[in-house]
Design an enzyme around this catalytic site. Structure first.
Site, PDB file in Angstrom:
ATOM      1  N   HIS A  72       0.787  -1.228   0.000  1.00  0.00           N
ATOM      2  CA  HIS A  72       0.000   0.000   0.000  1.00  0.00           C
ATOM      3  C   HIS A  72       0.824   1.284   0.000  1.00  0.00           C
ATOM      4  O   HIS A  72       0.333   2.325  -0.419  1.00  0.00           O
ATOM      5  CB  HIS A  72      -1.024   0.012   1.142  1.00  0.00           C
ATOM      6  CG  HIS A  72      -0.458   0.395   2.482  1.00  0.00           C
ATOM      7  ND1 HIS A  72       0.059  -0.526   3.351  1.00  0.00           N
ATOM      8  CD2 HIS A  72      -0.319   1.591   3.089  1.00  0.00           C
ATOM      9  CE1 HIS A  72       0.485   0.089   4.440  1.00  0.00           C
ATOM     10  NE2 HIS A  72       0.268   1.381   4.314  1.00  0.00           N
ATOM     11  N   GLU A  76       3.320   5.414  -3.331  1.00  0.00           N
ATOM     12  CA  GLU A  76       3.500   6.728  -2.720  1.00  0.00           C
ATOM     13  C   GLU A  76       4.968   7.002  -2.364  1.00  0.00           C
ATOM     14  O   GLU A  76       5.472   8.087  -2.602  1.00  0.00           O
ATOM     15  CB  GLU A  76       2.622   6.787  -1.455  1.00  0.00           C
ATOM     16  CG  GLU A  76       2.756   8.059  -0.650  1.00  0.00           C
ATOM     17  CD  GLU A  76       1.870   9.168  -1.184  1.00  0.00           C
ATOM     18  OE1 GLU A  76       1.150   8.912  -2.162  1.00  0.00           O
ATOM     19  OE2 GLU A  76       1.921  10.273  -0.627  1.00  0.00           O
ATOM     20  N   ASP A  77       5.621   6.017  -1.788  1.00  0.00           N
ATOM     21  CA  ASP A  77       6.925   6.270  -1.165  1.00  0.00           C
ATOM     22  C   ASP A  77       8.130   5.653  -1.857  1.00  0.00           C
ATOM     23  O   ASP A  77       9.253   5.818  -1.393  1.00  0.00           O
ATOM     24  CB  ASP A  77       6.930   5.740   0.291  1.00  0.00           C
ATOM     25  CG  ASP A  77       5.919   6.469   1.157  1.00  0.00           C
ATOM     26  OD1 ASP A  77       5.542   7.590   0.774  1.00  0.00           O
ATOM     27  OD2 ASP A  77       5.512   5.917   2.188  1.00  0.00           O
ATOM     28  N   ASP A 139      -4.232   0.593   8.163  1.00  0.00           N
ATOM     29  CA  ASP A 139      -3.037   1.436   8.038  1.00  0.00           C
ATOM     30  C   ASP A 139      -3.024   2.472   9.167  1.00  0.00           C
ATOM     31  O   ASP A 139      -2.033   2.670   9.864  1.00  0.00           O
ATOM     32  CB  ASP A 139      -3.098   2.120   6.662  1.00  0.00           C
ATOM     33  CG  ASP A 139      -1.970   3.118   6.436  1.00  0.00           C
ATOM     34  OD1 ASP A 139      -0.811   2.754   6.693  1.00  0.00           O
ATOM     35  OD2 ASP A 139      -2.263   4.242   5.996  1.00  0.00           O
ATOM     36  N   ASP A 260     -19.900   3.464  37.828  1.00  0.00           N
ATOM     37  CA  ASP A 260     -19.974   2.206  37.068  1.00  0.00           C
ATOM     38  C   ASP A 260     -18.840   2.162  36.054  1.00  0.00           C
ATOM     39  O   ASP A 260     -18.974   2.529  34.906  1.00  0.00           O
ATOM     40  CB  ASP A 260     -21.336   1.992  36.415  1.00  0.00           C
ATOM     41  CG  ASP A 260     -21.776   3.190  35.590  1.00  0.00           C
ATOM     42  OD1 ASP A 260     -21.192   4.267  35.776  1.00  0.00           O
ATOM     43  OD2 ASP A 260     -22.685   3.033  34.769  1.00  0.00           O
TER      44      ASP A 260
END
Ligand code: MN
Length: 712
Positions: A72, A76-77, A139, A260
């Protein structure tokens, strides 16, 4: 970090048919691509995609989703591209990766938090495949788990806020309780560290005080079930700091009064048992008013079903009890996934991810979606597109909107001066139709102005009306200037001093409010120029005839901006028409005539109709073709020819016209004399040269005689 074989084994455990080889390939590919990168924690980057894939195996997702999780971040990277992924892993995975990549560009700005709902819609709209959303959530979950490694406090806070505002509600919307809870707690810790700490301290204290309370209560509740012959599991836990905090906020009570802090869950096998258990509990323990909720008879919008109640429990502490079946429980924890697994009854057939396919199918062709899906329907926002400014502000437009609409949505000034756009960093035409997630950078110039053709590029009412408003104002400017020129020229010719102010005393006579109004009315031809001029200078016998020629010579072009209109000497945007009498085409000598309320009509200089205007020199404009702009534009011209009655004659004529790409816009058959028929046609041509060639070619045909241009 999960090892390669562990991950593959996990997938195989719920989907024996999964493509093991592809999973391995994806693992190795991601490892290679991310090889030089490190996380802020110091871990090799690959640990992140692998953990994300691991999270998704908990939801028993299909191999394509797991492979996408591994890949994924590669587009992008890393140098990997969509094409690489498509080649290696197929189109399905490539599209999923692209979807996640696009989503990762969605970044809410802290000051834009009021737009959170829009961002949620955006994320849904962009996750056309729900698997994209599931991968994005996983992610985000892993990034939240490792957020404490992030060194910048601002960045931590931004990511946590975004998680709280966008991803927590989305996880809830698709019913993923477990995911939602974890995201929420992690975000809470980062956003309100002091509140988190003080609640935690208090919880520790209470836990110390009421040692083994949870155990004691579980034992007591189990005994209650057994006594009544009901089979079921009882579990107990402390409430999460965030849910305690929210209760404090909501009810505006200090922590000391929150008592509670323990919640218990009773899971039984049938729906009837749920109500039996409820009866047992309510009989034995005092019920706390206002705490009973039946989400079985009325499920939450996301499909959540359970009974909730609050009682004074076996140890005289206030406790919360949830009662549900095993199926309801899994749906609550795992959301869509579990729901569909139950629906399909697919535990055995090795196709655990069929629910996904069916879900996608349903989302695509939803006719009668059940109550569960109604609220997770991604198609909800399909009629909108969500785009960003370079600063990350979100602009919502109707589907089909263009970059020009975007410019006007930012500000009418930006729209009016838009000279170009960059979409996702690439220079693109302003008419480009925008896609979800596009980042649009509008380039402006002070010298740029809307042109009439912009109206065709605009989709939104806002942009259209801004353009029209500008063009209207622009036309008025032109008419004012035109009127002024008329007076200036005529005054010069007659040696009369002139300034705009000369008109002032006569405004009332012509029912105008301002000098500009009167100039515009004269320029537009609504008030005859000569009438006004004679009113101002009744003593002068105007030398009208002579004025014509001088008027033409002395006329300067009205604007520098000649490149934008087909006729030089006019301001772009002025309404322009071509006379139907003479059909002027490029190459003809032409004259413009100011026509009342209509703008300017272009005639050929030799047109007979012009004689009608010989006493109104102020209406004549010296104009020329803008050949540059007209070089591939066609105008209609009327021709007349005699055509032989032989079959196929007309086809021969049309063939010639086709050779010149000339269209027949009108065709009239006139007299028929003997074997010949007279025909009038309006055909489109580039210029007079082309018309001459066409006429030559036509006249050289045996079936044509006397083809010539026709002017009235
Ligand atoms: Mn990631």
């Amino acid at each position: 970090m999960l090892r390669q074989y562990e991950l593959v084994e996990r997938v195989k455990s719920y989907d024996p048919t999964a493509d093991e080889e592809a999973l391995n390939r994806a693992y190795v590919f991601a490892m290679k691509m991310h090889t030089a990168q490190k996380r802020e924690s110091g871990d090799p980057y690959i640990s992140h995609p692998v953990e994300v894939a691991g999270i998704l195996t908990d939801y028993r997702l299909d191999a394509a989703t797991i492979i996408t999780a591994l890949l994924h971040d590669t587009v992008e990277d890393t140098p990997a591209s969509y094409a690489d992924i498509k080649l290696l892993f197929g189109e399905d995975v490539a599209n999923l990766v692209e979807g996640v990549t696009k989503l990762s560009k969605v970044q809410i700005q802290s000051e834009a938090s009021k737009q959170a709902e829009n961002f949620r819609k955006l994320v849904l709209a962009m996750s056309q495949d729900i698997r994209v959303l599931l991968i994005k959530l996983a992610d985000r979950l892993h990034n939240m788990r490792t957020l404490h490694f992030c060194k910048s406090p601002e960045k931590r806070k931004r990511i946590a806020t975004e998680t709280m505002e966008i991803y927590v509600p989305l996880a809830e919307r698709i019913g993923m309780e477990q995911m939602k809870n974890e995201l929420e707690d992690l975000a809470f810790q980062t956003i309100h560290p002091e509140a988190y700490e003080s609640i935690k301290t208090r919880l520790d204290f209470l836990r110390e005080q009421g040692k083994d309370n949870i155990k004691k209560i579980i034992t007591a509740l189990k005994a209650d079930l057994k006594e009544n012959g009901i089979k079921g599991d009882v579990s107990g836990r402390e409430k999460r700091p965030y849910s305690i905090w929210r209760k404090m906020q909501k009810q505006n009570i200090p922590f000391e009064q929150i008592c509670d802090i323990m919640a218990f869950r009773i899971i039984v096998s049938t729906l009837e048992d749920c109500y039996k258990v409820l009866g047992v509990i309510h009989t034995k323990y005092p019920m706390i008013p206002g705490r009973y909720k039946d989400y079985i008879s009325t499920p939450k919008p996301n499909g959540y079903r359970s009974i909730h109640t609050g009682v004074l429990g076996p140890t005289k502490h206030r406790i919360e009890i949830q009662i549900r079946t095993k199926e309801m429980h899994e749906v609550a924890e795992l959301g869509l996934a579990a729901h569909w697994q139950y629906k399909q009854g697919v535990h055995r057939d090795g196709k655990q991810y069929r629910w996904l396919r069916d879900l996608l199918d349903l989302l695509n062709h939803a006719q009668d979606p059940n109550e569960f899906l109604e609220h997770t329907k991604i198609a909800m926002y399909q009629d909108q597109v969500f785009c960003f400014t370079p600063k990350g502000d979100l602009i919502t437009l109707p589907k089909g909107a263009t970059a020009l609409d975007f410019a006007y949505a930012v500000h009418s000034r930006i729209g009016d001066s838009c000279i170009g756009v960059k979409i996702n960093g690439r220079i693109s035409p302003v008419r480009t139709i925008l896609q979800n997630g596009d980042q649009v950078d509008i380039m402006t110039s002070k010298s740029q102005h809307p042109s009439p053709e912009w109206e065709r590029f605009a989709v939104t009412a806002r942009a259209k009306s801004c353009i029209r408003r500008y063009l209207r104002a622009q036309k008025r400017e032109q008419f004012i200037e035109l009127g002024r020129q008329m007076f200036a020229n005529m005054s010069r010719e007659n040696d009369i001093p002139w300034s705009d102010k000369s008109l002032e005393p006569f405004l009332a006579d012509f029912k105008q409010n301002t000098i500009d109004d009167l100039l515009a009315a004269v320029g537009e031809g609504l008030i005859p120029f000569t009438e006004v001029f004679r009113k101002i200078h009744p003593e002068h016998k105007l030398r009208l005839k002579k004025a014509i020629s001088i008027f033409k010579k002395s006329r300067k072009p009205l604007t520098e901006n000649d490149t934008k209109t087909p006729i030089k000497g006019l301001i772009p945007g002025i309404s322009l028409s071509y006379a139907k009498c003479c059909h002027p085409i490029v190459g003809d000598a032409i004259t413009g005539i100011v026509t009342t309320g209509k703008g300017i009509t272009i005639h050929t200089k030799d047109c007979d109709v012009l004689k009608k205007f010989k006493d109104e020199p102020e209406r004549w404009l010296d104009v020329e073709w803008n050949r540059e702009l007209m070089k591939d534009k066609r105008l209609p011209v009327r021709i007349k020819l005699s055509l032989s009655d032989r079959p196929g004659a007309l086809t021969e004529v049309l063939n010639i016209l086709a050779r010149y790409n000339s269209n027949v816009e009108n065709l009239n058959t006139l007299d028929r004399s003997g074997d010949w028929t007279d025909v009038n046609m309006d055909i489109s041509v580039l210029d007079t040269n082309q018309l001459d060639s066409i006429l030559n070619d036509l006249n050289s045909l045996k079936i044509v005689s006397n083809a010539h241009r026709l002017k009235l």
